[in-house]
Design a protein around this motif. Sequence first.
Motif, PDB file in Angstrom:
ATOM      1  N   ASN A 120      -6.145  34.801 -27.687  1.00  0.00           N
ATOM      2  CA  ASN A 120      -6.714  34.501 -26.374  1.00  0.00           C
ATOM      3  C   ASN A 120      -5.689  34.548 -25.241  1.00  0.00           C
ATOM      4  OD1 ASN A 120      -9.154  34.196 -25.176  1.00  0.00           O
ATOM      5  ND2 ASN A 120      -9.388  32.025 -25.634  1.00  0.00           N
ATOM      6  N   PRO A 121      -4.468  33.993 -25.433  1.00  0.00           N
ATOM      7  CA  PRO A 121      -3.471  34.062 -24.348  1.00  0.00           C
ATOM      8  C   PRO A 121      -3.110  35.496 -23.960  1.00  0.00           C
ATOM      9  CG  PRO A 121      -2.839  32.408 -25.956  1.00  0.00           C
ATOM     10  CD  PRO A 121      -3.991  33.154 -26.553  1.00  0.00           C
ATOM     11  N   ILE A 122      -3.050  36.398 -24.943  1.00  0.00           N
ATOM     12  CA  ILE A 122      -2.725  37.798 -24.655  1.00  0.00           C
ATOM     13  C   ILE A 122      -3.837  38.440 -23.844  1.00  0.00           C
ATOM     14  CG2 ILE A 122      -2.394  40.070 -25.711  1.00  0.00           C
ATOM     15  CD1 ILE A 122      -0.835  38.754 -27.909  1.00  0.00           C
ATOM     16  N   PHE A 123      -5.082  38.160 -24.224  1.00  0.00           N
ATOM     17  CA  PHE A 123      -6.216  38.680 -23.449  1.00  0.00           C
ATOM     18  C   PHE A 123      -6.139  38.183 -22.004  1.00  0.00           C
ATOM     19  CE2 PHE A 123      -8.099  39.323 -27.671  1.00  0.00           C
ATOM     20  CZ  PHE A 123      -8.775  40.516 -27.495  1.00  0.00           C
ATOM     21  N   GLY A 124      -5.783  36.914 -21.835  1.00  0.00           N
ATOM     22  CA  GLY A 124      -5.696  36.346 -20.492  1.00  0.00           C
ATOM     23  C   GLY A 124      -4.628  37.016 -19.648  1.00  0.00           C
ATOM     24  N   VAL A 125      -3.470  37.295 -20.249  1.00  0.00           N
ATOM     25  CA  VAL A 125      -2.383  37.961 -19.521  1.00  0.00           C
ATOM     26  C   VAL A 125      -2.792  39.362 -19.091  1.00  0.00           C
ATOM     27  CG1 VAL A 125      -0.071  38.940 -19.756  1.00  0.00           C
ATOM     28  CG2 VAL A 125      -0.523  36.624 -20.579  1.00  0.00           C
ATOM     29  N   MET A 126      -3.385  40.116 -20.008  1.00  0.00           N
ATOM     30  CA  MET A 126      -3.788  41.488 -19.683  1.00  0.00           C
ATOM     31  C   MET A 126      -4.857  41.506 -18.595  1.00  0.00           C
ATOM     32  SD  MET A 126      -3.698  43.434 -23.383  1.00  0.00           S
ATOM     33  CE  MET A 126      -4.773  42.253 -24.192  1.00  0.00           C
ATOM     34  N   CYS A 127      -5.803  40.588 -18.684  1.00  0.00           N
ATOM     35  CA  CYS A 127      -6.849  40.500 -17.670  1.00  0.00           C
ATOM     36  C   CYS A 127      -6.251  40.161 -16.308  1.00  0.00           C
ATOM     37  CB  CYS A 127      -7.878  39.457 -18.092  1.00  0.00           C
ATOM     38  SG  CYS A 127      -9.267  39.302 -16.965  1.00  0.00           S
ATOM     39  N   SER A 128      -5.284  39.244 -16.296  1.00  0.00           N
ATOM     40  CA  SER A 128      -4.643  38.855 -15.038  1.00  0.00           C
ATOM     41  C   SER A 128      -3.884  40.028 -14.415  1.00  0.00           C
ATOM     42  CB  SER A 128      -3.676  37.688 -15.283  1.00  0.00           C
ATOM     43  OG  SER A 128      -4.378  36.552 -15.713  1.00  0.00           O
ATOM     44  N   LEU A 129      -3.236  40.832 -15.251  1.00  0.00           N
ATOM     45  CA  LEU A 129      -2.518  42.016 -14.751  1.00  0.00           C
ATOM     46  C   LEU A 129      -3.476  42.982 -14.058  1.00  0.00           C
ATOM     47  CD1 LEU A 129      -0.027  42.885 -17.655  1.00  0.00           C
ATOM     48  CD2 LEU A 129       0.579  42.313 -15.292  1.00  0.00           C
ATOM     49  N   VAL A 130      -4.591  43.253 -14.734  1.00  0.00           N
ATOM     50  CA  VAL A 130      -5.573  44.187 -14.164  1.00  0.00           C
ATOM     51  C   VAL A 130      -6.127  43.644 -12.851  1.00  0.00           C
ATOM     52  CG1 VAL A 130      -7.819  45.281 -14.513  1.00  0.00           C
ATOM     53  CG2 VAL A 130      -6.196  45.138 -16.408  1.00  0.00           C
ATOM     54  N   ASN A 131      -6.474  42.362 -12.834  1.00  0.00           N
ATOM     55  CA  ASN A 131      -7.049  41.763 -11.631  1.00  0.00           C
ATOM     56  C   ASN A 131      -6.044  41.716 -10.481  1.00  0.00           C
ATOM     57  OD1 ASN A 131      -9.531  41.346 -12.874  1.00  0.00           O
ATOM     58  ND2 ASN A 131      -9.022  39.274 -13.542  1.00  0.00           N
ATOM     59  N   PHE A 132      -4.784  41.431 -10.806  1.00  0.00           N
ATOM     60  CA  PHE A 132      -3.755  41.371  -9.765  1.00  0.00           C
ATOM     61  C   PHE A 132      -3.566  42.732  -9.102  1.00  0.00           C
ATOM     62  CE2 PHE A 132       0.701  41.953  -8.502  1.00  0.00           C
ATOM     63  CZ  PHE A 132       0.837  40.943  -7.558  1.00  0.00           C
ATOM     64  N   ILE A 133      -3.481  43.777  -9.922  1.00  0.00           N
ATOM     65  CA  ILE A 133      -3.326  45.131  -9.375  1.00  0.00           C
ATOM     66  C   ILE A 133      -4.558  45.531  -8.579  1.00  0.00           C
ATOM     67  CG2 ILE A 133      -3.019  47.569  -9.953  1.00  0.00           C
ATOM     68  CD1 ILE A 133      -0.511  45.889 -10.354  1.00  0.00           C
ATOM     69  N   SER A 134      -5.727  45.120  -9.059  1.00  0.00           N
ATOM     70  CA  SER A 134      -6.973  45.441  -8.367  1.00  0.00           C
ATOM     71  C   SER A 134      -7.024  44.791  -6.986  1.00  0.00           C
ATOM     72  CB  SER A 134      -8.162  44.980  -9.218  1.00  0.00           C
ATOM     73  OG  SER A 134      -9.380  45.229  -8.565  1.00  0.00           O
ATOM     74  N   GLU A 135      -6.482  43.588  -6.891  1.00  0.00           N
ATOM     75  CA  GLU A 135      -6.439  42.897  -5.599  1.00  0.00           C
ATOM     76  C   GLU A 135      -5.536  43.606  -4.597  1.00  0.00           C
ATOM     77  OE1 GLU A 135      -5.253  38.956  -6.546  1.00  0.00           O
ATOM     78  OE2 GLU A 135      -7.188  38.392  -7.443  1.00  0.00           O
ATOM     79  N   GLN A 136      -4.625  44.425  -5.103  1.00  0.00           N
ATOM     80  CA  GLN A 136      -3.751  45.208  -4.230  1.00  0.00           C
ATOM     81  C   GLN A 136      -4.374  46.569  -3.896  1.00  0.00           C
ATOM     82  OE1 GLN A 136      -1.096  43.279  -3.438  1.00  0.00           O
ATOM     83  NE2 GLN A 136      -1.989  41.865  -4.959  1.00  0.00           N
ATOM     84  N   ASN A 137      -5.669  46.697  -4.195  1.00  0.00           N
ATOM     85  CA  ASN A 137      -6.401  47.949  -3.979  1.00  0.00           C
ATOM     86  C   ASN A 137      -5.783  49.115  -4.752  1.00  0.00           C
ATOM     87  OD1 ASN A 137      -8.302  46.818  -2.128  1.00  0.00           O
ATOM     88  ND2 ASN A 137      -6.718  46.875  -0.543  1.00  0.00           N
ATOM     89  N   ASP A 138      -5.363  48.848  -5.974  1.00  0.00           N
ATOM     90  CA  ASP A 138      -4.787  49.867  -6.831  1.00  0.00           C
ATOM     91  C   ASP A 138      -5.387  49.725  -8.227  1.00  0.00           C
ATOM     92  OD1 ASP A 138      -3.243  51.972  -7.647  1.00  0.00           O
ATOM     93  OD2 ASP A 138      -1.333  51.116  -6.982  1.00  0.00           O
ATOM     94  N   THR A 139      -5.087  50.679  -9.096  1.00  0.00           N
ATOM     95  CA  THR A 139      -5.620  50.668 -10.455  1.00  0.00           C
ATOM     96  C   THR A 139      -4.476  50.742 -11.449  1.00  0.00           C
ATOM     97  OG1 THR A 139      -7.635  51.815  -9.720  1.00  0.00           O
ATOM     98  CG2 THR A 139      -7.162  51.831 -12.076  1.00  0.00           C
ATOM     99  N   LEU A 140      -4.474  49.837 -12.391  1.00  0.00           N
ATOM    100  CA  LEU A 140      -3.457  49.831 -13.441  1.00  0.00           C
ATOM    101  C   LEU A 140      -3.879  50.816 -14.525  1.00  0.00           C
ATOM    102  CD1 LEU A 140      -0.847  48.545 -14.524  1.00  0.00           C
ATOM    103  CD2 LEU A 140      -2.264  46.766 -15.577  1.00  0.00           C
ATOM    104  N   ARG A 141      -3.038  51.832 -14.752  1.00  0.00           N
ATOM    105  CA  ARG A 141      -3.380  52.861 -15.731  1.00  0.00           C
ATOM    106  C   ARG A 141      -2.510  52.805 -16.974  1.00  0.00           C
ATOM    107  NH1 ARG A 141      -4.293  55.303 -10.755  1.00  0.00           N
ATOM    108  NH2 ARG A 141      -6.427  56.108 -10.507  1.00  0.00           N
ATOM    109  N   CYS A 142      -1.202  52.651 -16.789  1.00  0.00           N
ATOM    110  CA  CYS A 142      -0.321  52.640 -17.948  1.00  0.00           C
ATOM    111  C   CYS A 142       0.973  51.895 -17.630  1.00  0.00           C
ATOM    112  CB  CYS A 142      -0.006  54.070 -18.405  1.00  0.00           C
ATOM    113  SG  CYS A 142       0.838  54.151 -20.006  1.00  0.00           S
ATOM    114  N   VAL A 143       1.465  51.148 -18.606  1.00  0.00           N
ATOM    115  CA  VAL A 143       2.744  50.459 -18.501  1.00  0.00           C
ATOM    116  C   VAL A 143       3.642  50.947 -19.632  1.00  0.00           C
ATOM    117  CG1 VAL A 143       3.915  48.228 -18.671  1.00  0.00           C
ATOM    118  CG2 VAL A 143       1.739  48.394 -17.438  1.00  0.00           C
ATOM    119  N   TYR A 144       4.873  51.302 -19.290  1.00  0.00           N
ATOM    120  CA  TYR A 144       5.833  51.764 -20.286  1.00  0.00           C
ATOM    121  C   TYR A 144       6.823  50.637 -20.559  1.00  0.00           C
ATOM    122  CZ  TYR A 144       3.961  56.392 -19.254  1.00  0.00           C
ATOM    123  OH  TYR A 144       3.110  57.466 -19.083  1.00  0.00           O
ATOM    124  N   ALA A 145       6.958  50.259 -21.838  1.00  0.00           N
ATOM    125  CA  ALA A 145       7.864  49.180 -22.219  1.00  0.00           C
ATOM    126  C   ALA A 145       8.614  49.604 -23.480  1.00  0.00           C
ATOM    127  CB  ALA A 145       7.098  47.893 -22.461  1.00  0.00           C
ATOM    128  N   GLY A 146       9.808  50.148 -23.306  1.00  0.00           N
ATOM    129  CA  GLY A 146      10.565  50.643 -24.451  1.00  0.00           C
ATOM    130  C   GLY A 146       9.823  51.774 -25.141  1.00  0.00           C
TER     131      GLY A 146
END
Length: 201
Positions: free
Chosen positions: A43-69
């Motif tokens: 559940n905490p992981i789902f919450g973090v991912m949802c928050s990321l999407v919503n935060f980017i959406s509030e900036q009038n942008d769309t989160l498509r891909c994150v590169y991490a290592g």
Amino acid sequence: IMEKYRHEDDSSPNWKKHKKHIFIMSSAGKPIFTRYGDEEKLNPIFGVMCSLVNFISEQNDTLRCVYAGSHKIAFLVRGPVYLVMASRTGEPAAHLTRQLQFLYTQLVSILTRKGLEHVFRKRHGFDLRNLLGASGEQFLSNLSSSMDGHKASSSLPLQTSLSYLLGAPSCLRLPVSARQSVNKALLSVKNPSLIYAVLIA
């Protein structure tokens, strides 16, 4: 497959060894599906991912891909449904996004798009797993497995993986007798003035 991994969570060494994780959630952060592990424990992981999407959406942008290592984390937003794939298979981000679209299409085929929108319009925090049921989760799990043509141990033919990459139907082998029967049936209704294609599923 799902029950085999149900006991895992993000603290389990085996959970971290999986090369491709899939998460589906509502825009309220409610888990809908995870390929590995228990939704409640994750559940905490789902919450973090949802928050990321919503935060980017509030900036009038769309989160498509994150590169991490070595990981690529692809995101796909379809109305009130968020789909995320975390992969270290080396597949390009566009390929991961296409797979997420297949998963969304499968979800819609089970619950219908209008049904999804109606449910979340009435109750934003609705737990969609109540409607999806065990059979719906199994459909999503089977589709997830069928997109794993990258696995060395996979028994899936190469064209199965390529069909998802290209968005094309898979070619399936038919016994000679079956092909002859199909050919005979088509020739029996052939119209010389008509050009047509046939999809047999």
